[in-house]
Design an enzyme around this catalytic site. Structure first.
Site, short mmCIF file in Angstrom:
data_model
loop_
_atom_site.label_atom_id
_atom_site.label_comp_id
_atom_site.label_asym_id
_atom_site.label_seq_id
_atom_site.Cartn_x
_atom_site.Cartn_y
_atom_site.Cartn_z
N GLY A 81 0.84 -1.19 0.00
CA GLY A 81 0.00 0.00 0.00
C GLY A 81 0.87 1.23 0.00
O GLY A 81 2.08 1.13 -0.23
N ALA A 121 10.92 1.37 -6.25
CA ALA A 121 11.92 2.39 -5.90
C ALA A 121 12.21 2.38 -4.40
O ALA A 121 13.18 3.00 -3.96
CB ALA A 121 11.43 3.77 -6.33
N TYR A 151 9.03 -3.32 3.63
CA TYR A 151 8.64 -3.44 2.21
C TYR A 151 9.84 -3.39 1.26
O TYR A 151 9.98 -4.23 0.36
CB TYR A 151 7.65 -2.31 1.89
CG TYR A 151 7.18 -2.25 0.46
CD1 TYR A 151 6.29 -3.18 -0.05
CD2 TYR A 151 7.61 -1.22 -0.39
CE1 TYR A 151 5.85 -3.10 -1.36
CE2 TYR A 151 7.17 -1.13 -1.70
CZ TYR A 151 6.29 -2.08 -2.18
OH TYR A 151 5.86 -2.00 -3.48
N LYS A 194 -2.25 5.37 -2.30
CA LYS A 194 -1.03 6.17 -2.42
C LYS A 194 -1.41 7.63 -2.70
O LYS A 194 -2.57 7.93 -2.98
CB LYS A 194 -0.17 5.62 -3.54
CG LYS A 194 0.27 4.20 -3.22
CD LYS A 194 1.19 3.67 -4.25
CE LYS A 194 2.11 2.65 -3.59
NZ LYS A 194 3.36 2.51 -4.29
N ALA A 195 -0.39 8.50 -2.67
CA ALA A 195 -0.65 9.94 -2.70
C ALA A 195 -1.57 10.41 -3.84
O ALA A 195 -2.51 11.16 -3.58
CB ALA A 195 0.68 10.70 -2.73
N GLN A 222 7.99 17.48 0.27
CA GLN A 222 8.67 16.24 -0.14
C GLN A 222 8.34 16.00 -1.63
O GLN A 222 7.25 16.33 -2.08
CB GLN A 222 8.26 15.05 0.74
CG GLN A 222 6.82 14.60 0.72
CD GLN A 222 5.93 15.35 1.70
OE1 GLN A 222 6.11 16.52 1.98
NE2 GLN A 222 4.92 14.67 2.23
N ARG A 288 12.48 11.76 -4.15
CA ARG A 288 12.80 10.56 -4.95
C ARG A 288 12.40 10.81 -6.40
O ARG A 288 11.29 11.22 -6.67
CB ARG A 288 12.05 9.35 -4.39
CG ARG A 288 12.22 8.11 -5.23
CD ARG A 288 11.44 6.95 -4.67
NE ARG A 288 12.02 6.47 -3.42
CZ ARG A 288 11.36 5.72 -2.54
NH1 ARG A 288 10.10 5.41 -2.74
NH2 ARG A 288 11.96 5.30 -1.45
P1 NAD Z 1 -2.28 -3.93 -5.43
O1 NAD Z 1 -2.27 -4.01 -3.94
O2 NAD Z 1 -3.39 -3.18 -6.09
O3 NAD Z 1 -2.18 -5.38 -6.08
C1 NAD Z 1 -1.49 -6.44 -5.49
C2 NAD Z 1 -2.41 -7.64 -5.52
O4 NAD Z 1 -1.71 -8.77 -4.98
C3 NAD Z 1 -3.67 -7.45 -4.67
O5 NAD Z 1 -4.84 -7.60 -5.44
C4 NAD Z 1 -3.55 -8.53 -3.62
O6 NAD Z 1 -4.80 -9.10 -3.23
C5 NAD Z 1 -2.66 -9.55 -4.31
N1 NAD Z 1 -2.04 -10.44 -3.34
C6 NAD Z 1 -1.50 -10.13 -2.13
N2 NAD Z 1 -1.11 -11.22 -1.49
C7 NAD Z 1 -1.38 -12.27 -2.32
C8 NAD Z 1 -1.21 -13.67 -2.20
N3 NAD Z 1 -0.68 -14.20 -1.09
N4 NAD Z 1 -1.60 -14.46 -3.22
C9 NAD Z 1 -2.17 -13.92 -4.35
N5 NAD Z 1 -2.36 -12.59 -4.50
C10 NAD Z 1 -1.97 -11.78 -3.50
O7 NAD Z 1 -0.86 -3.29 -5.83
P2 NAD Z 1 -0.35 -2.72 -7.24
O8 NAD Z 1 -0.26 -1.25 -7.09
O9 NAD Z 1 -1.14 -3.30 -8.33
O10 NAD Z 1 1.13 -3.30 -7.25
C11 NAD Z 1 1.51 -4.45 -8.01
C12 NAD Z 1 2.98 -4.76 -7.76
O11 NAD Z 1 3.78 -3.62 -8.11
C13 NAD Z 1 3.33 -5.08 -6.31
O12 NAD Z 1 4.36 -6.03 -6.25
C14 NAD Z 1 3.86 -3.76 -5.79
O13 NAD Z 1 4.74 -3.94 -4.69
C15 NAD Z 1 4.60 -3.24 -7.02
N6 NAD Z 1 4.76 -1.79 -6.99
C16 NAD Z 1 3.68 -0.97 -7.11
C17 NAD Z 1 3.86 0.41 -7.08
C18 NAD Z 1 2.69 1.35 -7.20
O14 NAD Z 1 2.89 2.56 -7.14
N7 NAD Z 1 1.47 0.88 -7.36
C19 NAD Z 1 5.15 0.95 -6.90
C20 NAD Z 1 6.22 0.08 -6.78
C21 NAD Z 1 6.02 -1.29 -6.85
#
Ligand code: NAD
Length: 333
Positions: A81, A121, A151, A194-195, A222, A288
Site C-alpha cells: 500500500g 523504488a 517493504y 497512495k498519494a 517532499q 525521490r
Molecule cells: P495492489 O495491492 O493493487 O495489487 C497487489 C495484488 O496482490 C492485490 O490484489 C492482492 O490481493 C494480491 N495479493 C496479495 N497477497 C497475495 C497472495 N498471497 N496471493 C495472491 N495474490 C496476493 O498493488 P499494485 O499497485 O497493483 O502493485 C503491483 C505490484 O507492483 C506489487 O508487487 C507492488 O509492490 C509493485 N509496486 C507498485 C507500485 C505502485 O505505485 N502501485 C510501486 C512500486 C512497486
C-alpha cells in the site's frame, strides 16, 4: 486448469496494475490466467475472457497450480500500500517474500520461458533520498543497501532471488523497479491508497461536502515522480520481452512536490482548498526521482505521460466511484 502452452500468468491480477495488465494482454490476443488471493468480487477489474482463480500464492502448492502450463509469469502479487500502510505493516510486507520465492520455484520446475518481478523504488538507499531537490536515482544507488524498512528490503531480497534463479538455474527473469504508479481502477481509500489517489479523494470529498479544506501528510515539500498506468504497462511488457537482465528503473522523471500534486488536482477540480499539514503522519523519504538514462539506452523509450493528463483520468474515475457510492447509500437508506 487449461494446459495450453502459451498461457500467461498474471499473479496479483485482482490488484491495480495486475488488472490493467490482464486487460492489455487480452487485447493483444494472449491467453491469460489471472490469479489473486482476494475473492473475485473484490478485484478491481475482472475479465471473463481470462481464466480467473482465487489462490493464496504464499503457498508453494498453489504456485504450482497457478504456473502449470504457463509460458510466462508476471508477478505483481504483494501485500502492499502507500506510506500509511507500509510504515505500519512491515511484517506483512516482508511475508510477500513467500509469494515471489514460491512462484520462482514453481516457474523453474515448470520450465517457464520468462518471469517478471515487480520491484520498487523503495529498494533505494535512504541516504540518497534526504533532499527534496533530489538527484534522480540510478540503478546502482540501491547499494550499499539501506532500503525502506520492511517493504523495501523484501523487494531487494526478491530482486536478488530472481538474479540467482537466473544465474544458477537458468530461469529467464526480468525485474522492473516501479516508481509510484497511479491511474483508474486502484485503491483510493481504506488506508492502502497512495498519494495521487488519496489527493483526488480528499479534493473530491472537500468539493462534495462544501468543506474546502485538505490535510496533507508532512510539510508538502517532499518530492516524488508518478508514472501513469499506461506507461507502466508499456514499460513492463517491453522489459519482459527485452534482454535486460538486471533490475531497471521504470518511472516518470517528472519530479513534483506533494504541494504541486495538490495544485494539479485542485486545477482539475476547479477549486482552491485551505491546506493543513500533519507533520506527524507517515511521509517516507524526502525526495525521490527516477533516473531514466538506462531505460533510454536499452529501450530508446521512457515513461512520458504528463502528470496533469494522467491525474485528470484518475480524478474522473475516483469521482465516479465516490458518486456511485453516494447514490448507493442514498438508495439503501
Ligand atoms: P495492489 O495491492 O493493487 O495489487 C497487489 C495484488 O496482490 C492485490 O490484489 C492482492 O490481493 C494480491 N495479493 C496479495 N497477497 C497475495 C497472495 N498471497 N496471493 C495472491 N495474490 C496476493 O498493488 P499494485 O499497485 O497493483 O502493485 C503491483 C505490484 O507492483 C506489487 O508487487 C507492488 O509492490 C509493485 N509496486 C507498485 C507500485 C505502485 O505505485 N502501485 C510501486 C512500486 C512497486
Amino acid at each position: 486448469m487449461s494446459d495450453c502452452e502459451d498461457i500467461i500468468l498474471v499473479a496479483g491480477a485482482g490488484g491495480f496494475i495486475g488488472g490493467h495488465l490482464v486487460n492489455r494482454l487480452l487485447e493483444r490476443g494472449h491467453k491469460v490466467r489471472a490469479v489473486d488471493i482476494k475473492p473475485v468480487a473484490e478485484w478491481y477489474q475482472l475479465f471473463p475472457a481470462a481464466e480467473n482463480h482465487v489462490l493464496d500464492l504464499k503457498s508453494l502448492a498453489n504456485c504450482r497450480t497457478a504456473v502449470a502450463g504457463a509460458a510466462r509469469v508476471y508477478n505483481l502479487a504483494a501485500d502492499m500500500g502507500g506510506m500509511g500502510f507500509i510504515e505500519t505493516h512491515k511484517a506483512e510486507c516482508m511475508l510477500s517474500v513467500l509469494i515471489n520465492t514460491h512462484l520462482l520455484m514453481a516457474a523453474r520446475e515448470a520450465g517457464v520461458d520468462r518471469f517478471f518481478y515487480a520491484s520498487s523504488a523503495c529498494v533505494y538507499a535512504a541516504d540518497k533520498q534526504t533532499n527534496a531537490d533530489v538527484t534522480a536515482l540510478k540503478e546502482e544507488d540501491a547499494y550499499p543497501a539501506m532500503a525502506e524498512d520492511g517493504y523495501g528490503w523484501e523487494k531487494l531480497f526478491s530482486e536478488r532471488m530472481c538474479r540467482h534463479f537466473r544465474e544458477d538455474y537458468g530461469v529467464t527473469t526480468r525485474v522492473a523497479r516501479y516508481h509510484n504508479v497511479y491511474g483508474p481502477n486502484g485503491t483510493y481509500d481504506g488506508g492502502r491508497e497512495k498519494a495521487p489517489a488519496a489527493m483526488c479523494r480528499k479534493v473530491i470529498e472537500a468539493k462534495l461536502s462544501g468543506r474546502h479544506a485538505i490535510e496533507i501528510w508532512g510539510d508538502g515539500e517532499q518530492t516524488r515522480s508518478f508514472m501513469y498506468i499506461d506507461d507502466c504497462l508499456t514499460g513492463t511488457m517491453a522489459i519482459m520481452a527485452s534482454g535486460i537482465v538486471d533490475p531497471i528503473n521504470l518511472g516518470s522523471a517528472q519530479l513534483v512536490s506533494i504541494n504541486q500534486l495538490v495544485d494539479i488536482v485542485e486545477n482539475i477540480a476547479g477549486i482552491k482548498l485551505k491546506r493543513s499539514y500533519n507533520l506527524g503522519a507517515p511521509k517516507g523519504v524526502r525526495g525521490r526521482n527516477s533516473d531514466n538514462t538506462l531505460i533510454q539506452k536499452k529501450l530508446g523509450w521512457e515513461p512520458s505521460i504528463r502528470l496533469e493528463d494522467g491525474m485528470e483520468q484518475t480524478y474522473r474515475w475516483i469521482w465516479d466511484q465516490i458518486a456511485a457510492g453516494k447514490a448507493e447509500r442514498k438508495l439503501a437508506s
